[in-house]
Design an enzyme around this catalytic site. Structure first.
Site, PDB file in Angstrom:
ATOM      1  N   SER A 154      -2.904  -0.864  -1.105  1.00 52.41           N
ATOM      2  CA  SER A 154      -1.849  -1.492  -0.318  1.00 52.41           C
ATOM      3  C   SER A 154      -1.446  -0.511   0.763  1.00 52.41           C
ATOM      4  CB  SER A 154      -0.651  -1.810  -1.221  1.00 52.41           C
ATOM      5  OG  SER A 154       0.529  -2.011  -0.475  1.00 52.41           O
ATOM      6  N   TYR A 167       5.455   1.071  -7.841  1.00 50.79           N
ATOM      7  CA  TYR A 167       4.392   0.377  -7.127  1.00 50.79           C
ATOM      8  C   TYR A 167       3.696   1.337  -6.162  1.00 50.79           C
ATOM      9  CZ  TYR A 167       2.177  -3.077  -4.040  1.00 50.79           C
ATOM     10  OH  TYR A 167       1.274  -3.797  -3.295  1.00 50.79           O
TER      11      TYR A 167
END
Length: 315
Positions: A154, A167
């Protein structure tokens, strides 16, 4: 107007290759599967939800493509991942491409996080990648022809945020693992790419609603559904997952170690570069340390060129 992306543009490079994609019946995983199918690849796709699997099978049928080998899989299940790898090879004879895509997007203030928060998010986002590599790399090495591994992280692998501590940690971990793995796979003739997509039109924002009972003890305060749904509206502005999949195909074809799919993060990288350069001490380093760092740089270049690097190459 931007480029029109089409997986069929890469058929001459990838037709007939066997690919396994995790989390492949929704979101970016589905976009990758569709792009790969248009490129003529043979597919094995992991899934969790039967309705999503059926919708994906219908897309393949409408396109006139062979139905993929669907494998129900929790990517944190190591034994299940090993069985999946066996099924792929038994079905197709070889496996050439692995795309570790499955993940959860769960947010909350890191200072309030519980062990369950860490274990769940890291277990899926990083542990799932590890399980894919351990299960599939021996089989990919044993296969012939063009082969590639893509780990999808990401933009959070570069850009942390106040609500995304765990995350972000998981994506930083995938980034570091993949950038190192590239050097290990080069001598085997296997390409390796880190893909860091940004905002994409997916339902990733619903991850918090799918928390397993085994990790129920969260330190994060429950997010009201209305707030979560409002957050989800941002994803409607995201890139089409199929375009992400085609950009991954393009990066694989070019043997790119890093695949960035979204152009809007130039200012972030410029700011990051300026901060890093400003943080370096303004002083001379001693010759011994300079020599060691030159050896490290040479080892990286040699590894990317296909040489096996050992510890004694670094001193």
């Amino acid at each position: 107007m931007g480029k029109t992306w089409n997986g069929a543009d890469y058929r001459d490079q990838w037709a007939g290759r066997v690919a396994f994609v995790t989390g492949a019946v929704t979101g970016i995983g589905l976009g990758v599967a569709q792009a790969f199918a248009d490129a003529g690849m043979q597919l094995a796709l992991s899934y969790r939800n039967e309705d999503d699997r059926a919708a994906t099978a219908e897309w393949f049928a409408q396109k006139g493509y062979a139905e993929p080998l669907f494998i129900k899989l929790d990517v944190t299940d190591r034994d299940g991942f090993a069985r999946a790898a066996d099924k792929v090879v038994q079905h197709f004879g070889e496996v050439h491409v692995l795309v570790n895509n499955a993940g959860v997007s769960v947010f909350g203030p890191t200072d309030e996080a519980s062990y369950d928060d860490y274990d769940w998010i890291m277990g899926v986002n990083f542990g799932g990648v590890v399980n894919g590599l351990v299960s599939f790399l021996p089989r990919i090495k044993a296969s012939q022809g063009r082969r590639h591994v893509v780990n999808i992280a990401s933009m959070a692998a570069f850009l942390p945020g106040p609500q995304a501590g765990i995350y972000t940690a998981s994506k930083f971990a995938v980034r570091g693992l993949t950038e190192s793995l590239r050097y290990n796979l080069a001598p085997h003739g296997i390409g390796c790419s880190l893909c860091c997509p940004a905002l994409t039109r997916t339902n990733a924002w619903k991850s918090a609603q799918k928390r397993p009972d085994a990790f129920a003890d969260s330190g994060f305060a429950p997010t009201p559904d209305a707030v979560l749904e409002q957050f989800g509206t941002a994803f409607e502005e995201g890139m089409d997952p199929y375009e992400v999949g085609c950009k991954i195909l393009a990066g694989m074809t070019q043997q790119d170690g890093l695949i960035l799919t979204h152009p809007e993060h130039g200012p972030d990288f410029e700011e990051l570069h300026e901060k890093m350069m400003a943080a370096l001490p303004v002083e001379d380093a001693p010759p011994g340390r300079l020599h060691i760092e030159e050896l490290r740089r040479k080892a990286m270049r040699d590894a990317e060129a296909g040489l096996i690097i050992k510890l004694d190459d670094l001193t």
